[in-house]
Structures are given as C-alpha cells and as structure tokens.
Motif scaffolding. Sequence first.
Motif, mmCIF file in Angstrom:
data_model
loop_
_atom_site.group_PDB
_atom_site.id
_atom_site.type_symbol
_atom_site.label_atom_id
_atom_site.label_comp_id
_atom_site.label_asym_id
_atom_site.label_seq_id
_atom_site.Cartn_x
_atom_site.Cartn_y
_atom_site.Cartn_z
ATOM 1 N N ASP A 1 32.764 96.728 101.564
ATOM 2 C CA ASP A 1 32.404 96.479 100.165
ATOM 3 C C ASP A 1 31.640 95.165 100.062
ATOM 4 O O ASP A 1 32.240 94.100 99.891
ATOM 5 C CB ASP A 1 33.656 96.435 99.283
ATOM 6 C CG ASP A 1 33.348 96.230 97.808
ATOM 7 O OD1 ASP A 1 32.156 96.216 97.430
ATOM 8 O OD2 ASP A 1 34.307 96.073 97.025
ATOM 9 N N ARG B 1 30.013 94.028 97.742
ATOM 10 C CA ARG B 1 29.976 93.455 96.392
ATOM 11 C C ARG B 1 31.309 92.831 95.982
ATOM 12 O O ARG B 1 31.509 92.487 94.832
ATOM 13 C CB ARG B 1 29.553 94.517 95.382
ATOM 14 C CG ARG B 1 28.140 95.054 95.669
ATOM 15 C CD ARG B 1 27.570 95.909 94.582
ATOM 16 N NE ARG B 1 27.638 95.346 93.259
ATOM 17 C CZ ARG B 1 26.792 94.429 92.751
ATOM 18 N NH1 ARG B 1 25.816 93.978 93.489
ATOM 19 N NH2 ARG B 1 26.950 93.988 91.519
ATOM 20 N N ASN B 2 32.202 92.645 96.922
ATOM 21 C CA ASN B 2 33.506 92.056 96.632
ATOM 22 C C ASN B 2 33.375 90.535 96.623
ATOM 23 O O ASN B 2 33.146 89.918 97.671
ATOM 24 C CB ASN B 2 34.527 92.516 97.671
ATOM 25 C CG ASN B 2 35.913 92.017 97.388
ATOM 26 O OD1 ASN B 2 36.161 90.816 97.406
ATOM 27 N ND2 ASN B 2 36.817 92.937 97.124
#
Length: 131
Positions: free
Chosen positions: A82, A84-85
């Motif tokens: 992920d 976009r974490n």
Amino acid sequence: MSEPEFSVKRTQHLGSLFFSGLLNEAKGLHKEALRAFRRAYGVEPTYVPSLVSIANVLRQQGMNNLSMPVVESYLTEALRLDGRNHSTWYNIGLLYKEKAKGGEASASIEAVECFEAATVLKESAPVEPFR
C-alpha cells in the motif's frame, strides 16, 4: 464452517491480536506488543498496519546495524502492499532519520521527502477507509 464464517472469524482474530499489540505498546510492553503484532502478521501477512507496527516496535527498541535492515524490510513490504499509507511513509522517514544520524549523507534528504509524502497522504486520506 462456511467460507464467510471462517473469513469473519479470521478477521476478528486479526483485529484482536492487532489491538492487543497496540495496547501493549501503549503500556510500554514492547516485547508483548511485538509478539501480538507478529501473531497478527501470521494470520494475515498482507495487513499493512501489522507490518508498520512490527517495524515501529523494533525501531523503538533501538536501532543497530542488525535491526535496521529488518525494520527496513517490513516497511518496504508495507509500502509495496500500500504505497498510499501515510504511516508507512512516516516510519520510513524515521528510519532514514536514524540512518542520517549514522552518517549516511543522502538519508537526511530522503527522510524529509518521506515526511512530506506522509503529510500529503494523511491530508488527502478519507476519514473512513474504503473497504
């Protein structure tokens, strides 16, 4: 047990283990927290919060030449899963900050870039994650 029932129980178990880790971490019980986060990782190896939490506890226990690559590998995997974490980016920034203290020249710049990415992602994140 049907597949949906198994999935629900597995998710509940994962949540229980993860939150147990958070509680232990808040109490300063780092070994117990790490154990709970690793068990949560064992239930679901793609659960990014577990990966980030494992790295965070390891980092809090003290960085050295042996633990830094381990912390970095957990965070790299979290980023792969992920990108976009914001928490992953923030913790990678902390890792680079530690590297900069160790004399790695480009690490300071990389730390700043990670902190900037974390800020942008956190500001643009939805209030409730999409499921």
